[in-house]
Design a protein around this motif. Sequence first.
Motif, PDB file in Angstrom:
ATOM      1  N   THR A  24      87.860  52.243  37.620  1.00 48.86           N
ATOM      2  CA  THR A  24      89.742  52.655  38.065  1.00 48.86           C
ATOM      3  C   THR A  24      90.163  51.936  39.318  1.00 48.86           C
ATOM      4  N   ILE A  25      88.978  51.972  40.140  1.00 44.91           N
ATOM      5  CA  ILE A  25      89.557  51.342  41.686  1.00 44.91           C
ATOM      6  C   ILE A  25      89.249  50.129  42.006  1.00 44.91           C
ATOM      7  N   GLU A  78      96.289  52.769  41.010  1.00 39.31           N
ATOM      8  CA  GLU A  78      95.725  54.230  41.199  1.00 39.31           C
ATOM      9  C   GLU A  78      95.220  56.003  40.882  1.00 39.31           C
ATOM     10  N   SER A  85      92.967  55.222  48.888  1.00 39.96           N
ATOM     11  CA  SER A  85      93.311  53.565  48.508  1.00 39.96           C
ATOM     12  C   SER A  85      93.303  52.809  49.210  1.00 39.96           C
ATOM     13  N   HIS A  88      89.061  53.301  49.092  1.00 43.54           N
ATOM     14  CA  HIS A  88      88.653  52.539  48.235  1.00 43.54           C
ATOM     15  C   HIS A  88      88.622  51.505  47.759  1.00 43.54           C
TER      16      HIS A  88
END
Length: 125
Positions: A24-25, A78, A85, A88
């Motif tokens: 996802t990231i 995200e 974030s 990430h």
Amino acid sequence: MNHDEFVGQVQHRAHLPSRGDAETIIRATFETLGERLQSESAEHVAAQLPPELGRHLKDRSFEHLSLHDFYERIAKREQKDVEKSIFHARCVLDTMRTAISPGAVQKLRLQLPEEFQPLLGMPAE
């Protein structure tokens, strides 16, 4: 570096509980980076990444995003706060730097504004 290695390194760097969280990231960061790069640069970087990951960089419309906007867009993708974030994105881009050629990293440094340079390691010379 293959897909599993890349995802595993991101998962480790970001201290994530699952590979799905790492995917996802990676997707959020690469889609947003792809929007900040000219298509030629995005294609060049994507070609050096595992195809399952590089595809997130390609076929995006270029936008002049500030670093703050870049982080906010990743956070929205995200569904996390901006602080998380930022961490990430750094984990993903640190991994990317080890997976692509030094020449590709330098091209990114030259294309991105100065405020993005800390994401790519040493400043452009």
